[in-house]
Design an enzyme around this catalytic site. Structure first.
Site, PDB file in Angstrom:
ATOM      1  N   GLU A  49     -10.502  -5.568 -16.247  1.00 39.85           N
ATOM      2  CA  GLU A  49     -11.387  -4.457 -15.886  1.00 39.85           C
ATOM      3  C   GLU A  49     -12.473  -4.254 -16.933  1.00 39.85           C
ATOM      4  O   GLU A  49     -13.651  -4.133 -16.597  1.00 39.85           O
ATOM      5  CB  GLU A  49     -10.602  -3.150 -15.724  1.00 39.85           C
ATOM      6  CG  GLU A  49     -11.544  -1.971 -15.499  1.00 39.85           C
ATOM      7  CD  GLU A  49     -10.879  -0.695 -15.035  1.00 39.85           C
ATOM      8  OE1 GLU A  49      -9.651  -0.576 -15.129  1.00 39.85           O
ATOM      9  OE2 GLU A  49     -11.623   0.180 -14.555  1.00 39.85           O
ATOM     10  N   ASP A  69      -5.372  -5.196 -15.753  1.00 36.32           N
ATOM     11  CA  ASP A  69      -5.914  -3.862 -15.999  1.00 36.32           C
ATOM     12  C   ASP A  69      -5.175  -3.340 -17.232  1.00 36.32           C
ATOM     13  O   ASP A  69      -3.971  -3.089 -17.179  1.00 36.32           O
ATOM     14  CB  ASP A  69      -5.687  -2.940 -14.794  1.00 36.32           C
ATOM     15  CG  ASP A  69      -6.458  -1.645 -14.953  1.00 36.32           C
ATOM     16  OD1 ASP A  69      -6.911  -1.352 -16.082  1.00 36.32           O
ATOM     17  OD2 ASP A  69      -6.611  -0.913 -13.957  1.00 36.32           O
ATOM     18  N   ILE A  71      -5.305  -0.506 -18.817  1.00 37.79           N
ATOM     19  CA  ILE A  71      -4.744   0.825 -18.522  1.00 37.79           C
ATOM     20  C   ILE A  71      -5.128   1.165 -17.088  1.00 37.79           C
ATOM     21  O   ILE A  71      -6.314   1.370 -16.793  1.00 37.79           O
ATOM     22  CB  ILE A  71      -5.266   1.937 -19.465  1.00 37.79           C
ATOM     23  CG1 ILE A  71      -4.958   1.621 -20.931  1.00 37.79           C
ATOM     24  CG2 ILE A  71      -4.643   3.271 -19.072  1.00 37.79           C
ATOM     25  CD1 ILE A  71      -5.310   2.747 -21.902  1.00 37.79           C
ATOM     26  N   ASP A  72      -4.165   1.200 -16.206  1.00 40.85           N
ATOM     27  CA  ASP A  72      -4.438   1.706 -14.864  1.00 40.85           C
ATOM     28  C   ASP A  72      -3.965   3.150 -14.865  1.00 40.85           C
ATOM     29  O   ASP A  72      -2.804   3.438 -15.181  1.00 40.85           O
ATOM     30  CB  ASP A  72      -3.711   0.889 -13.792  1.00 40.85           C
ATOM     31  CG  ASP A  72      -4.108   1.380 -12.406  1.00 40.85           C
ATOM     32  OD1 ASP A  72      -5.315   1.454 -12.133  1.00 40.85           O
ATOM     33  OD2 ASP A  72      -3.211   1.725 -11.615  1.00 40.85           O
ATOM     34  N   THR A  74      -6.461   5.543 -16.249  1.00 40.11           N
ATOM     35  CA  THR A  74      -7.103   5.949 -17.508  1.00 40.11           C
ATOM     36  C   THR A  74      -7.300   7.464 -17.561  1.00 40.11           C
ATOM     37  O   THR A  74      -7.112   8.091 -18.607  1.00 40.11           O
ATOM     38  CB  THR A  74      -8.453   5.210 -17.691  1.00 40.11           C
ATOM     39  OG1 THR A  74      -8.197   3.805 -17.711  1.00 40.11           O
ATOM     40  CG2 THR A  74      -9.139   5.597 -18.989  1.00 40.11           C
ATOM     41  N   ASP A 198      -6.488  -3.526 -10.095  1.00 34.01           N
ATOM     42  CA  ASP A 198      -5.561  -2.435  -9.767  1.00 34.01           C
ATOM     43  C   ASP A 198      -4.421  -2.948  -8.875  1.00 34.01           C
ATOM     44  O   ASP A 198      -3.358  -2.328  -8.803  1.00 34.01           O
ATOM     45  CB  ASP A 198      -6.283  -1.312  -9.009  1.00 34.01           C
ATOM     46  CG  ASP A 198      -7.401  -0.665  -9.817  1.00 34.01           C
ATOM     47  OD1 ASP A 198      -7.181  -0.395 -11.001  1.00 34.01           O
ATOM     48  OD2 ASP A 198      -8.491  -0.444  -9.257  1.00 34.01           O
TER      49      ASP A 198
HETATM   50  C1  IPD Z   1      -7.955   3.969 -11.180  1.00 37.23           C
HETATM   51  C2  IPD Z   1      -6.583   4.224 -10.656  1.00 37.23           C
HETATM   52  C3  IPD Z   1      -6.597   5.347  -9.642  1.00 37.23           C
HETATM   53  C4  IPD Z   1      -7.602   5.144  -8.579  1.00 37.23           C
HETATM   54  C5  IPD Z   1      -8.975   4.816  -9.136  1.00 37.23           C
HETATM   55  C6  IPD Z   1      -8.891   3.657 -10.075  1.00 37.23           C
HETATM   56  P1  IPD Z   1      -8.365   3.016 -13.621  1.00 37.23           P
HETATM   57  O1  IPD Z   1      -7.967   2.867 -12.068  1.00 37.23           O
HETATM   58  O2  IPD Z   1      -6.011   3.067 -10.071  1.00 37.23           O
HETATM   59  O3  IPD Z   1      -5.352   5.453  -8.999  1.00 37.23           O
HETATM   60  O4  IPD Z   1      -7.642   6.311  -7.785  1.00 37.23           O
HETATM   61  O5  IPD Z   1      -9.823   4.475  -8.083  1.00 37.23           O
HETATM   62  O6  IPD Z   1     -10.178   3.401 -10.606  1.00 37.23           O
HETATM   63  O7  IPD Z   1      -9.840   3.280 -13.685  1.00 37.23           O
HETATM   64  O8  IPD Z   1      -7.580   4.125 -14.178  1.00 37.23           O
HETATM   65  O9  IPD Z   1      -7.990   1.693 -14.161  1.00 37.23           O
HETATM   66 CA    CA Z   2      -8.216   0.574 -15.982  1.00 33.07          CA
END
Ligand code: IPD
Ligand code: CA
Length: 252
Positions: A49, A69, A71-72, A74, A198
């Site tokens: 990412e 990813d 940190i999923d 964030t 993701d």
């Molecule tokens: C997010 C998470 C979240 C989703 C967002 C994503 P991130 O990823 O997966 O559940 O609702 O659309 O962007 O930015 O925290 O890696």
């Molecule tokens: Ca992320």
């Protein structure tokens, strides 16, 4: 790194919008994973990412590819909401072979390897098998919906799901939402606007846990297409699809 930084004050930057966040930890975790894995597999490809946000090309080929990813969730990490994780998917010929999703805050490690089942902390996991929409617990996130018409479309979908299901939740991590379906804690999850990083690890974890994966219109899942629907049964997917109007995002 995530655990150490979790309760500390973070230096938060924004990316595409005021709600699209990145911290120093996201970048450090991605750099560390890329360099460590590269030492052992120098010929493999990488999609991450933060590298993609920094301008690296997001191109998925048939070559062995790690999709990461760091940190999923964030936003959850920034707010100390404890659903945040590292998501690592390994694909060959565009097919997920290995998935690892680790929530260091709750110390939950989800893993799967093609043909070898899915696990949470070494215990085998399985989807609930629920095929009755009226008894299903759904996870649906607003995700990247930002335009008024997309938000309206999302809430119209939610209105229909609310009438036909047992309840709706949102936890702010696509990867962990997929794990919750894989271990039977929820019966379905879908979202628009998510990216391949993701989904890459979650796909094989759900698959190996016996779940059904498709696009939110019932089509064959393509992880570059910015959305997915995962369910505990094919019947539940077929019923839910009737209630979903698609929100379109440009492909990865
Ligand atoms: C997010 C998470 C979240 C989703 C967002 C994503 P991130 O990823 O997966 O559940 O609702 O659309 O962007 O930015 O925290 O890696
Ligand atoms: Ca992320």
């Amino acid at each position: 790194m995530i655990k150490d930084a979790f309760s500390q004050k973070k230096n938060v930057e924004t990316k595409a919008s005021f709600s699209d966040l990145v911290t120093e930890t996201d970048k450090r975790v991605e750099d560390s994973l890329f360099s460590t894995i590269r030492q052992t597999f120098p010929s493999h490809c990488f999609i991450g990412e933060e590298s993609t946000s920094a301008g690296a090309q997001c191109e998925l080929t048939d070559r062995p590819t790690w999709i990461i990813d760091p940190i999923d969730g964030t936003t959850n990490f920034v707010h100390t909401f404890p659903f945040t994780c590292i998501s690592i998917g390994f694909l060959v010929n565009k097919k997920a072979m290995i998935g690892i999703i680790y929530n260091p805050v709750l110390d939950d490690m989800y893993t799967a390897r093609a043909g070898h089942g899915a696990f949470c902390n070494d215990k085998k996991i399985h989807v609930s098998g629920c095929n009755d929409y009226s008894q299903a617990l759904l996870i649906i996130d607003t995700g990247a919906c930002a335009k008024n018409e997309d938000i309206d479309c999302h809430y119209e979908n939610m209105r229909r799901h609310k009438k036909h299901s047992r309840g709706i939740r949102a936890i702010g991590s696509a990867a962990l939402s997929m794990c919750l379906v894989a271990c039977g804690a929820a019966d379905a999850y879908y979202e628009f606007g998510i990216h391949c990083w993701d989904m890459a690890a979650g796909v094989i974890i759900v698959e190996e846990a016996g779940g059904t994966l498709c696009g939110p219109d019932g089509s064959t899942l393509n992880i570059l297409e910015r959305s997915c629907l995962v369910t505990s049964s094919k019947k539940l997917a077929q019923d839910m699809v009737k209630d979903i109007t698609i929100v379109h995002f440009p492909s990865d």
